[in-house]
Design an enzyme around this catalytic site. Structure first.
Site, short mmCIF file in Angstrom:
data_model
loop_
_atom_site.label_atom_id
_atom_site.label_comp_id
_atom_site.label_asym_id
_atom_site.label_seq_id
_atom_site.Cartn_x
_atom_site.Cartn_y
_atom_site.Cartn_z
N ASP A 44 23.51 29.96 36.39
CA ASP A 44 22.76 29.33 37.49
C ASP A 44 21.61 28.52 36.91
O ASP A 44 20.97 28.96 35.95
CB ASP A 44 22.25 30.44 38.42
CG ASP A 44 21.44 29.89 39.58
OD1 ASP A 44 21.59 28.69 39.90
OD2 ASP A 44 20.65 30.66 40.16
N ASN A 102 19.30 26.76 39.19
CA ASN A 102 18.23 26.48 40.16
C ASN A 102 17.79 27.72 40.96
O ASN A 102 17.13 27.60 41.99
CB ASN A 102 18.66 25.37 41.13
CG ASN A 102 19.90 25.76 41.93
OD1 ASN A 102 20.48 26.83 41.69
ND2 ASN A 102 20.29 24.93 42.88
N ASP A 135 19.37 29.89 42.84
CA ASP A 135 19.96 30.32 44.11
C ASP A 135 20.98 31.44 43.93
O ASP A 135 21.64 31.86 44.89
CB ASP A 135 20.57 29.13 44.87
CG ASP A 135 21.77 28.53 44.15
OD1 ASP A 135 22.08 28.97 43.01
OD2 ASP A 135 22.41 27.62 44.70
N ASP A 181 26.32 26.96 38.46
CA ASP A 181 26.47 25.56 38.87
C ASP A 181 26.78 24.66 37.66
O ASP A 181 26.81 25.13 36.52
CB ASP A 181 25.24 25.08 39.63
CG ASP A 181 23.94 25.48 38.93
OD1 ASP A 181 23.87 25.29 37.70
OD2 ASP A 181 23.02 26.00 39.59
N ASP A 208 40.82 22.54 37.43
CA ASP A 208 41.76 23.32 38.22
C ASP A 208 42.32 22.41 39.31
O ASP A 208 41.59 21.60 39.88
CB ASP A 208 41.02 24.50 38.86
CG ASP A 208 41.87 25.76 38.88
OD1 ASP A 208 42.98 25.73 39.42
OD2 ASP A 208 41.39 26.79 38.35
N ASP A 240 47.16 25.53 39.84
CA ASP A 240 47.20 26.79 40.57
C ASP A 240 48.57 27.02 41.23
O ASP A 240 49.11 26.11 41.89
CB ASP A 240 46.12 26.72 41.67
CG ASP A 240 45.84 28.06 42.29
OD1 ASP A 240 45.35 28.95 41.58
OD2 ASP A 240 46.10 28.22 43.50
N GLU A 284 50.13 27.48 36.42
CA GLU A 284 50.09 28.92 36.73
C GLU A 284 51.40 29.23 37.44
O GLU A 284 51.59 28.83 38.57
CB GLU A 284 48.89 29.26 37.62
CG GLU A 284 48.72 30.76 37.75
CD GLU A 284 47.94 31.19 38.98
OE1 GLU A 284 47.38 32.28 38.96
OE2 GLU A 284 47.91 30.44 39.98
N HIS A 342 40.09 34.93 35.76
CA HIS A 342 39.24 35.29 36.90
C HIS A 342 39.97 36.17 37.92
O HIS A 342 39.38 36.55 38.92
CB HIS A 342 38.75 34.00 37.58
CG HIS A 342 39.89 33.21 38.16
ND1 HIS A 342 40.83 32.58 37.35
CD2 HIS A 342 40.27 32.98 39.43
CE1 HIS A 342 41.73 32.00 38.12
NE2 HIS A 342 41.42 32.22 39.39
N ASP A 343 41.26 36.45 37.69
CA ASP A 343 42.03 37.30 38.60
C ASP A 343 42.32 38.68 37.99
O ASP A 343 42.99 39.49 38.62
CB ASP A 343 43.39 36.66 38.91
CG ASP A 343 43.27 35.37 39.73
OD1 ASP A 343 42.27 35.21 40.46
OD2 ASP A 343 44.19 34.53 39.62
O1 TEU Z 1 46.32 32.94 41.76
C1 TEU Z 1 47.65 33.08 42.11
C2 TEU Z 1 48.16 34.39 41.92
O2 TEU Z 1 49.32 34.57 41.61
C3 TEU Z 1 47.18 35.45 42.22
O3 TEU Z 1 47.32 35.74 43.53
C4 TEU Z 1 47.34 36.61 41.39
O4 TEU Z 1 48.63 37.12 41.49
C5 TEU Z 1 46.40 37.65 41.87
O5 TEU Z 1 45.15 37.10 42.12
C6 TEU Z 1 46.27 38.67 40.80
O6 TEU Z 1 45.63 39.73 41.36
C7 TEU Z 1 45.74 31.73 41.96
C8 TEU Z 1 44.28 31.78 41.57
O7 TEU Z 1 44.18 32.07 40.20
C9 TEU Z 1 43.60 32.79 42.43
O8 TEU Z 1 42.25 32.96 42.07
C10 TEU Z 1 43.69 32.32 43.86
O9 TEU Z 1 43.16 33.29 44.71
C11 TEU Z 1 45.13 32.03 44.27
O10 TEU Z 1 45.85 31.28 43.30
C12 TEU Z 1 45.16 31.20 45.52
O11 TEU Z 1 44.74 29.91 45.26
CA CA Z 2 22.78 27.43 41.36
#
Ligand code: TEU
Ligand code: CA
Length: 556
Positions: free
Chosen positions: A21, A23, A25, A29, A98, A199, A254, A328-329
């Site tokens: 971050d 700023n 909040d 960013d 992305d 995605d 993906e 991130h998943d």
């Molecule tokens: O993820 C697709 C996907 O297959 C995910 O649903 C994954 O199986 C799950 O999150 C695992 O727990 C992509 C993105 O990476 C995810 O962040 C998004 O939520 C999703 O597409 C929808 O855009």
């Molecule tokens: Ca910020």
């Protein structure tokens, strides 16, 4: 085989909301990213994939886009973006954006039009169907729980959403949708970005008869039943012809639900579709037949080896792999398949890194992985933010698949929010992520685990990753050598070789808390230790401590 720059690259993934971050909040960013670019340069990664920065109502943290050509106000402005891109390029870093085009936000102008009436020109931009016998048109489920069909009172039809109700699926069978998407991609490429991470690109082509799939314990068929649809490859080849092939870029799809045979098309070295794809089979080896990923089941190493080996060998000479443990998943890999106790956290983080980075393919590092960041110590369900976590928890408990205690334990272990707690930069308040209140809490272990500490100590996880990356840049063997698995049945050791001409590499990783010894294959006796996460002195055999890892080079 023609060599491509992205084959010897290492990608660093940024989740902008949680990175830095600038700023106060509490939300990461773009100026924050720009400030930290030299940190990534120092690590040695050369490509950065940034999760969505576009305008979005944030139902799914930016994966629900309401304007593809605008930056989310919380993240900054288009000028901030341009400055970041320019700074990255000056530092020799490439930026991959992305691209979320399986669906948009329901607040996107196209959907606002589309849902307004049955004869609106945008109606066919999305997938609308009449009720079937008064019910949903098929048993397809949303990845976030419940049906993938939402009834819209105004026009008395259902629309398809494989993710949240606020993420309606685009209708790729409509040529106008493809024109609009390709045009938008071109617009970003002309700005000078270096590629796209696409995605759930494996879901864009749907079987227009929407056949019922095999129902799961939830009562719905998994969204994977929509994967690799009838016109999938036709659309990607069209995209490639019309857009991708005109730029020197990297593309990674993906590909949820992808099989080896399908991957040979998506990621073929002939360059007709994408540079590479993400497969998820190895992420499923610790899942449960009934509860899916929502379980605390332990890893069975032979299974992991079987899956990764099948992908390593299956794509050899045909298509290109991407290599990842974290994104991130996913929960943090050191907590999942390593050991996050103080005694073994660093060593197991380095072991996991060795195991992945010595394989064939393009490796991905998710922010904080290079510090050995861990899962968060969740205290209650209220602390979670993620839509997938909250909706699945409810469904698991309501359907009686798990008890509330079991479901809580499972989400603690597997929630995507484990990856999304703020990046731990230093020991100041909120780990240096923000001067305000962060949108998700900072892991309290930031006083021990943070970038400043790692940069001040030569034997840190950070410098170990730096060395792995440097080795990949120096040795074609690591980029292009073939892969052979050793000891497939061993429950503790993951051992494999890489071979290119007269050069050979032996990689041995101990996934257990036992000390293990191994007689070296002939070729590697008197070899050279390329990297190890302990004081290694191999002779005719190696003695590998708990979570130890070693890579031995030989030439003959
Ligand atoms: O993820 C697709 C996907 O297959 C995910 O649903 C994954 O199986 C799950 O999150 C695992 O727990 C992509 C993105 O990476 C995810 O962040 C998004 O939520 C999703 O597409 C929808 O855009
Ligand atoms: Ca910020």
């Amino acid at each position: 085989m023609e060599k491509k720059w992205w084959q010897s690259s290492v990608v660093y993934q940024i989740y902008p909301r949680s990175f830095q971050d600038s700023n106060g909040d509490g939300i990461g960013d773009i100026p924050g990213i720009t400030k930290r670019l030299p940190y990534i340069r120092e690590l040695g990664a050369d490509v950065i994939w940034i999760s969505p920065l576009y305008q979005s109502p944030n139902d799914d943290n930016g994966y629900d886009i309401s304007d593809y050509r605008a930056i989310l106000r919380e993240f900054g402005t288009m000028e901030d973006f341009d400055r970041m891109l320019e700074t990255a390029h000056e530092l020799g870093l490439r930026i991959v954006m992305d691209l979320v085009v399986n669906h948009t936000s329901d607040e996107h102008a196209w959907f606002v039009e589309s849902r307004s009436s049955r004869d609106n020109p945008y109606r066919d931009y999305y997938i609308w169907r009449d009720p079937k016998d008064g019910h949903e048109p098929s048993n397809w489920g949303s990845c976030f729980g419940g049906s993938a069909w939402k009834y819209d009172e105004a026009t008395e039809q259902y629309y398809l959403h494989l993710f949240s109700v606020k993420q309606p699926d685009l209708n790729w069978d409509n040529p106008k949708v493809r024109d609009a998407v390709f045009d938008m991609m071109d617009w970003w490429l002309r700005k000078g970005i270096d590629g796209f991470r696409m995605d759930v690109i494996s879901l864009i082509s749907k079987d227009q008869s929407f056949p019922d799939g095999e129902p799961e314990s939830s009562g719905y068929a998994t969204f994977n039943c929509a994967a690799n649809g009838p016109r999938e490859h036709e659309y990607l080849q069209e995209m490639n012809r019309r857009v991708l092939s005109r730029y020197d870029i990297m593309t990674v799809g993906e590909c949820s639900g992808v099989t080896l045979e399908e991957a040979k098309k998506y990621a073929n070295l002939d360059g007709r579709e994408l540079s590479m794809c993400f497969q998820f089979e190895h992420m499923g080896v610790d899942s449960d037949p009934v509860a899916g990923k929502w379980t605390t089941k332990k890893l069975e190493l032979p299974k992991l080896k079987e899956v990764l080996t099948r992908w390593q060998n299956g794509l050899e000479g045909i298509a290109w792999n991407s290599l990842f443990w974290d994104n991130h998943d996913q929960p943090r890999i050191v907590s999942r398949w390593g050991c996050d106790s103080p005694e073994y956290r660093e060593r197991s983080a380095k072991m996991l890194a060795t195991c992945l980075h010595m394989m064939k393919g393009t490796p991905y590092i998710y922010q904080g992985e290079e510090l050995g960041m861990t899962n968060y110590p969740w205290g209650s369900l209220e602390e979670f933010n993620d839509i997938e976590t909250l909706q699945n928890y409810r469904q698991l408990v309501e359907k009686g698949i798990l008890s509330p205690d079991e479901a809580f334990e499972a989400v603690c272990a597997k929630s995507r929010d484990n990856a999304r707690t703020p990046m731990q930069w230093d020991t100041t308040e909120q780990a240096g992520f923000t001067t305000g209140t962060p949108w998700l809490p900072v892991n309290p272990n930031y006083r021990e685990i943070n970038a400043a500490e790692a940069l001040s100590r030569k034997d840190s996880v950070f410098y170990y990753y730096q060395k792995l990356i440097a080795l990949r840049k120096q040795m074609e063997l690591i980029v292009y050598g073939d892969y052979r698995l050793l000891l497939p049945e061993d429950e503790d050791l993951y051992a494999y070789t890489r071979n290119l001409g007269d050069e050979h590499l032996l990689v041995v990783c101990n996934f257990s808390e036992k000390e293990r010894s191994l007689r070296l294959p002939e070729t590697f006796i008197n070899g050279w230790v390329l990297i190890a996460n302990y004081d290694a002195a191999p002779g005719e055999s190696v003695v590998i401590p708990p979570y130890g890892a070693i890579a031995i080079f030989s030439k003959n």
